[in-house]
Design a protein around this motif. Structure first.
Motif, PDB file in Angstrom:
ATOM      1  N   GLN A   1       0.956  -1.087   0.092  1.00 42.82           N
ATOM      2  CA  GLN A   1       0.095   0.232   0.245  1.00 42.82           C
ATOM      3  C   GLN A   1       0.744   1.266   0.058  1.00 42.82           C
ATOM      4  OE1 GLN A   1      -2.368  -0.537   3.218  1.00 42.82           O
ATOM      5  NE2 GLN A   1      -3.835  -1.675   2.168  1.00 42.82           N
ATOM      6  N   SER A   2       0.080   2.742  -0.295  1.00 45.06           N
ATOM      7  CA  SER A   2       1.140   3.745  -0.069  1.00 45.06           C
ATOM      8  C   SER A   2       0.328   4.719   0.206  1.00 45.06           C
ATOM      9  CB  SER A   2       1.193   4.066  -1.452  1.00 45.06           C
ATOM     10  OG  SER A   2       0.146   4.375  -2.586  1.00 45.06           O
ATOM     11  N   LEU A   3       0.855   5.811   1.281  1.00 40.42           N
ATOM     12  CA  LEU A   3       0.323   6.797   1.600  1.00 40.42           C
ATOM     13  C   LEU A   3       1.013   8.262   0.638  1.00 40.42           C
ATOM     14  CD1 LEU A   3      -0.297   8.270   3.984  1.00 40.42           C
ATOM     15  CD2 LEU A   3       1.726   7.929   5.086  1.00 40.42           C
ATOM     16  N   THR A   4       0.375   8.813   0.326  1.00 44.39           N
ATOM     17  CA  THR A   4       0.259  10.194  -0.224  1.00 44.39           C
ATOM     18  C   THR A   4      -0.121  11.451  -0.239  1.00 44.39           C
ATOM     19  OG1 THR A   4       0.719  10.859  -2.742  1.00 44.39           O
ATOM     20  CG2 THR A   4      -1.302  10.064  -1.875  1.00 44.39           C
ATOM     21  N   GLY A   5       0.198  12.706  -0.597  1.00 41.80           N
ATOM     22  CA  GLY A   5       0.049  13.722   0.090  1.00 41.80           C
ATOM     23  C   GLY A   5       0.728  14.681  -0.143  1.00 41.80           C
ATOM     24  N   THR A   6       0.222  15.986   0.035  1.00 35.30           N
ATOM     25  CA  THR A   6       0.771  17.305   0.045  1.00 35.30           C
ATOM     26  C   THR A   6       0.789  17.982   1.146  1.00 35.30           C
ATOM     27  OG1 THR A   6      -0.712  16.928  -2.443  1.00 35.30           O
ATOM     28  CG2 THR A   6       0.939  18.995  -1.664  1.00 35.30           C
ATOM     29  N   VAL A   7       2.355  18.300   0.760  1.00 36.54           N
ATOM     30  CA  VAL A   7       2.923  19.345   2.277  1.00 36.54           C
ATOM     31  C   VAL A   7       2.290  20.730   1.781  1.00 36.54           C
ATOM     32  CG1 VAL A   7       4.288  20.665   3.973  1.00 36.54           C
ATOM     33  CG2 VAL A   7       5.075  17.654   2.744  1.00 36.54           C
ATOM     34  N   LEU A   8       1.532  21.142   3.233  1.00 28.87           N
ATOM     35  CA  LEU A   8       1.105  22.407   2.711  1.00 28.87           C
ATOM     36  C   LEU A   8       1.249  23.817   3.499  1.00 28.87           C
ATOM     37  CD1 LEU A   8      -2.115  21.175   1.353  1.00 28.87           C
ATOM     38  CD2 LEU A   8      -1.136  21.912   0.081  1.00 28.87           C
TER      39      LEU A   8
ATOM     40  N   PRO B   1      -7.952  -2.718   4.306  1.00 31.26           N
ATOM     41  CA  PRO B   1      -7.524  -4.495   3.593  1.00 31.26           C
ATOM     42  C   PRO B   1      -6.795  -4.821   2.481  1.00 31.26           C
ATOM     43  CG  PRO B   1     -10.124  -4.116   3.336  1.00 31.26           C
ATOM     44  CD  PRO B   1      -9.011  -3.096   3.956  1.00 31.26           C
ATOM     45  N   GLN B   2      -7.473  -3.559   1.129  1.00 25.19           N
ATOM     46  CA  GLN B   2      -7.365  -3.966   0.224  1.00 25.19           C
ATOM     47  C   GLN B   2      -5.645  -4.254  -0.403  1.00 25.19           C
ATOM     48  OE1 GLN B   2      -9.548  -1.743  -2.562  1.00 25.19           O
ATOM     49  NE2 GLN B   2      -8.280  -1.713  -4.129  1.00 25.19           N
ATOM     50  N   ASP B   3      -4.992  -4.341  -1.403  1.00 27.48           N
ATOM     51  CA  ASP B   3      -3.514  -4.593  -1.503  1.00 27.48           C
ATOM     52  C   ASP B   3      -3.870  -3.786  -2.856  1.00 27.48           C
ATOM     53  OD1 ASP B   3      -1.408  -4.879  -2.576  1.00 27.48           O
ATOM     54  OD2 ASP B   3      -1.404  -6.479  -3.813  1.00 27.48           O
ATOM     55  N   LYS B   4      -2.632  -2.431  -2.843  1.00 29.79           N
ATOM     56  CA  LYS B   4      -2.075  -1.640  -3.738  1.00 29.79           C
ATOM     57  C   LYS B   4      -3.493  -0.248  -3.393  1.00 29.79           C
ATOM     58  CE  LYS B   4      -0.175  -4.503  -6.104  1.00 29.79           C
ATOM     59  NZ  LYS B   4       1.561  -4.255  -6.764  1.00 29.79           N
ATOM     60  N   TYR B   5      -3.807  -0.805  -1.955  1.00 33.60           N
ATOM     61  CA  TYR B   5      -4.471   0.593  -1.699  1.00 33.60           C
ATOM     62  C   TYR B   5      -3.654   2.013  -1.725  1.00 33.60           C
ATOM     63  CZ  TYR B   5      -8.298   3.069   1.155  1.00 33.60           C
ATOM     64  OH  TYR B   5      -9.163   4.391   1.243  1.00 33.60           O
ATOM     65  N   VAL B   6      -4.087   3.288  -2.278  1.00 32.27           N
ATOM     66  CA  VAL B   6      -3.283   4.714  -1.274  1.00 32.27           C
ATOM     67  C   VAL B   6      -4.508   5.251  -0.491  1.00 32.27           C
ATOM     68  CG1 VAL B   6      -2.743   6.628  -3.094  1.00 32.27           C
ATOM     69  CG2 VAL B   6      -2.729   4.308  -4.143  1.00 32.27           C
ATOM     70  N   TYR B   7      -3.066   5.441   0.823  1.00 32.56           N
ATOM     71  CA  TYR B   7      -4.066   6.697   1.803  1.00 32.56           C
ATOM     72  C   TYR B   7      -3.652   8.249   0.963  1.00 32.56           C
ATOM     73  CZ  TYR B   7      -4.205   1.983   4.714  1.00 32.56           C
ATOM     74  OH  TYR B   7      -4.609   1.240   4.889  1.00 32.56           O
ATOM     75  N   VAL B   8      -4.446   9.221   1.001  1.00 31.31           N
ATOM     76  CA  VAL B   8      -4.154  10.250   0.989  1.00 31.31           C
ATOM     77  C   VAL B   8      -4.412  10.648   2.211  1.00 31.31           C
ATOM     78  CG1 VAL B   8      -5.124  11.928  -0.509  1.00 31.31           C
ATOM     79  CG2 VAL B   8      -5.018   9.794  -1.286  1.00 31.31           C
ATOM     80  N   LYS B   9      -3.390  11.538   2.370  1.00 31.92           N
ATOM     81  CA  LYS B   9      -2.878  12.427   4.292  1.00 31.92           C
ATOM     82  C   LYS B   9      -2.552  13.646   3.674  1.00 31.92           C
ATOM     83  CE  LYS B   9      -1.735  11.837   8.853  1.00 31.92           C
ATOM     84  NZ  LYS B   9      -3.357  12.679   9.104  1.00 31.92           N
ATOM     85  N   ASP B  10      -2.860  14.752   3.559  1.00 32.57           N
ATOM     86  CA  ASP B  10      -1.899  16.472   3.655  1.00 32.57           C
ATOM     87  C   ASP B  10      -1.143  16.675   4.328  1.00 32.57           C
ATOM     88  OD1 ASP B  10      -3.333  16.462   1.074  1.00 32.57           O
ATOM     89  OD2 ASP B  10      -4.400  17.564   1.306  1.00 32.57           O
ATOM     90  N   ILE B  11      -0.405  17.952   4.954  1.00 32.75           N
ATOM     91  CA  ILE B  11       0.171  18.421   5.222  1.00 32.75           C
ATOM     92  C   ILE B  11      -0.060  19.091   5.636  1.00 32.75           C
ATOM     93  CG2 ILE B  11       2.550  18.146   7.515  1.00 32.75           C
ATOM     94  CD1 ILE B  11       2.801  14.972   6.660  1.00 32.75           C
TER      95      ILE B  11
END
Length: 524
Positions: free
Chosen positions: A316-323, A388-398
Motif C-alpha cells: 500500500q502507499s501513503l501520499t499527500g501534499t505538504v501545505l 485491507p485492500q492490496d495496492k490501496y492508496v491512503y491520502v493525507k495532506d500535511i
C-alpha cells in the motif's frame, strides 16, 4: 541405544494423496460479513505428507519440519480413548527448499516418543535444548511441559529430561514456542487465574534453560474462549496464534498481534485467504514468503492436515501534499520521515516541487510522520493503515504552521526566498515567506526596507550582478502587489560580491545555497 535426529524408518500411509482432495472447499466455508482478506494474502496448497489421521505442524529443527501425528506405526499403537486415534508421536520431515513440500515422515526420536501422547515441541536458539509436551499418565488430554538437552557430539540423544516448574496439578500446558531470540517461551495453559479456557502465557528462559514465573499475555490477546498455538514472525515482532474468541469465521481462526514497545497490539484476524469456518491452527513461518498451517477443513485427507502457505506481500502507499496551513500554498523541499509505532525510522523523503510526497506502507500498522521545513513549525502526524485492500492508496495532506520572523540588528531574519535556476521569478512557496514581511511592514507603518539580493559564484560577475538586481526588483514588486508603498522599499543587487561562505572554487551545494539569498535590512 541412542536415537537419531529422525529415526530411519519410513512411515507408510494407506491413502493415496491427490491435489484435488486437498483443495480448499469454498462452498462449505462459512463467510463472515465483518472479515475479509484483512490486509493479508495467502495461498494454501497441499503438502502430500498427510495421513488419514491427525497431522499437526510443530515448527522446525535443523532444517527439518517437525510434525505431531496420530498415524499408526505397526500393530503396537495404543488407541487414545479420548480421541479414538493412536497416541500422538513426533515426526520429522524433509523440506524441499524450492517448493516447500515436506516429505518422508520419520519418527523423530526414540527417547522423546513414548507410549503416551507427545504434542507440540520447540527448541532453543542453538537447538541444544528442547521444550516438549506430553500427556499425563492419568489423562491423555492433560499435558505437562518438559525440557531436555542434546548430548554433546551425539546424533540426537536427548538427556537430562526434567518436568518444568510451571506445571501445576490439574493444569494442561500446551503448544510451546521459543522466540527466535531464544530468551522467551510462549505457551497455552488453562491456569485457573486466566480469562477462561486456554490462555496464552510467556515465561523468560533462564540461563540454565528453566523458566521463570509465567505472565499472562492479557486481555488484548486472551478471551473467555481458547487461545493456543503461539508462534512468532522471523523478527519476533509479531505474535501469531489460534483463537476461538475474537471476531472469527468459526472454530479456531488464526490471528496476529504486534509486540510493540507499547505492549501487545489488538489481534487482527489473518483473513479469509487462510482462515475457514473449520479449525485453522499451528501457523509457523519458515521464510519471508513461506509458512505452514494446519487445518481440519473439508477436502483434507485426515482429521487435521498440514498445508503449505505461500505468503504474498500486500503493498500500500501513503501520499499527500505538504501545505502552508493558512494559504494552502504547496510546499516543496520539506523533509518527511516515517516512523513505526515503536519510534523506529522506516523511510525518509523530500516533498516534490508540487509539495507531494509518497511512502510505501504496510496494512494494519500505526505510523508517525514528522515533517520539517525551514521557516515552519515541525509537525508530527499520526496515521493508521487500516484498509485491507492490496495496492490501496491512503491520502493525507500535511499542513504546516509558519514560524514568526525575528527582527534583530536592523534585519528581518527569516527563511530564504527561492527562485528557479537562472531566473528571477519568485517560486510560489516563497509567497508564504514574503507574506511574513508584508505583515511586519503593516504592523510597523514607519518601517522602510532595503531588499538586498545575492547570488552564488556560478557564472560571470557581470551576469550575477544583473541577475541579483532582477531578483531584488521581483521581491519589491511582490511587496508592492500586497499594497506596500513603494517609497518604503529599495532594491539592490550585489551579485556574488558578498558571500556568506567564501568558498571560491571549492563550494559545496550547501555553500552555494547559503550564498544565494535575499536579505531584508531595516533602514533608519
Amino acid at each position: 541405544m541412542k536415537s537419531t535426529l529422525c529415526f530411519l524408518m519410513f512411515i507408510v500411509t494407506h491413502v493415496v494423496l491427490s491435489q484435488g482432495s486437498n483443495t480448499y472447499d469454498t462452498q462449505n466455508t462459512k463467510k463472515s460479513t465483518s472479515i475479509s482478506e484483512n490486509g493479508f494474502h495467502f495461498e494454501i496448497s497441499p503438502t502430500y505428507s498427510n495421513s488419514e489421521f491427525s497431522d499437526i505442524g510443530s515448527g522446525f529443527f535443523k532444517e527439518k519440519f517437525i510434525m505431531v501425528s496420530s498415524r499408526k506405526v505397526g500393530g503396537l499403537s495404543k488407541i487414545d480413548p479420548n480421541t479414538h486415534e493412536a497416541h500422538k508421536d513426533l515426526y520429522c520431515l524433509d523440506v524441499d527448499k524450492s517448493t516447500g513440500l515436506i516429505t518422508r515422515p520419520l519418527s523423530y526420536s526414540r527417547i522423546l516418543n513414548t507410549h503416551f501422547s507427545e504434542d507440540q515441541i520447540s527448541f532453543s536458539k542453538n537447538e541444544q535444548t528442547v521444550y516438549f509436551t506430553r500427556s499425563s499418565h492419568d489423562n491423555s488430554l492433560e499435558y505437562k511441559i518438559y525440557k531436555s538437552d542434546l548430548e554433546e557430539n551425539s546424533n540426537g540423544n536427548w538427556i537430562n529430561e526434567i518436568a518444568l516448574s510451571i506445571n501445576k496439578p490439574g493444569v494442561s500446558i500446551e503448544t510451546p514456542f521459543v522466540n527466535h531470540a531464544g530468551n522467551k517461551l510462549y505457551f497455552a495453559a488453562n491456569y485457573p487465574d486466566g480469562y477462561g479456557g486456554f490462555d496464552l502465557y510467556v515465561s523468560n528462559i533462564k540461563p540454565d534453560g528453566t523458566l521463570d514465573t509465567p505472565k499472562n499475555l492479557g486481555s488484548e490477546v486472551n478471551t473467555a474462549k481458547d487461545e493456543k498455538y503461539p508462534a512468532l514472525s522471523l523478527d519476533d515482532k509479531y505474535l501469531f496464534f489460534a483463537s476461538k474468541g475474537h471476531d472469527n469465521l468459526g472454530g479456531y481462526d488464526l490471528f496476529r498481534s504486534k509486540l510493540s514497545n507499547k505492549g501487545i497490539r489488538n489481534p487482527i484476524n489473518l483473513g479469509t485467504t487462510i482462515n475457514t469456518s473449520a479449525d485453522d491452527i499451528a501457523f509457523f513461518i519458515a521464510t519471508k514468503r513461506r509458512g505452514y498451517v494446519t487445518s481440519n477443513k473439508s477436502g483434507g485427507i485426515g482429521s487435521y492436515d498440514v498445508y503449505i502457505v505461500s505468503i504474498f506481500e500486500v503493498t500500500q502507499s501513503l501520499t499527500g501534499t505538504v501545505l502552508d496551513a493558512e494559504t494552502q500554498i504547496k510546499l516543496p523541499n520539506a523533509q518527511l520521515t516515517l516512523f513505526d509505532d515503536d519510534g523506529l525510522e522506516i523511510a525518509k523523503t523530500i516533498s516534490a516541487a508540487d509539495g507531494s510526497y509518497k511512502f510505501a506502507v504496510e496494512p494494519n500498522e500505526d505510523y508517525t510522520i514528522t515533517t520539517v521545513k525551514e521557516g515552519f513549525v515541525s509537525s508530527q502526524e499520526l496515521f493508521s493503515s487500516d484498509h485491507p485492500q492490496d495496492k490501496y492508496v491512503y491520502v493525507k495532506d500535511i499542513p504546516l504552521q509558519t514560524v514568526a520572523p525575528i527582527i534583530e540588528n536592523s534585519r528581518i531574519i527569516l527563511e530564504n526566498i527561492y527562485f528557479d535556476f537562472d531566473k528571477w521569478n519568485i517560486k510560489e512557496e516563497s509567497f508564504v515567506t514574503l507574506n511574513k514581511v508584508v505583515k511586519i511592514l503593516n504592523d510597523h507603518p514607519e518601517m522602510k526596507l532595503s531588499i538586498n539580493a545575492h547570488t552564488d559564484n556560478k557564472g560571470s560577475d557581470a551576469y550575477n550582478l544583473i541577475l541579483s538586481k532582477k531578483r531584488a526588483q521581483s521581491t519589491v514588486a511582490y511587496l508592492i502587489s500586497k499594497n506596500i508603498d513603494e517609497n518604503r522599499l529599495e532594491a539592490h543587487g550585489f551579485g556574488e560580491t558578498q558571500p556568506i561562505i567564501d568558498c571560491k572554487n571549492q563550494c559545496s551545494k550547501e555553500d552555494l545555497q547559503a550564498n544565494r539569498r535575499i536579505e531584508f535590512m531595516i533602514l533608519d
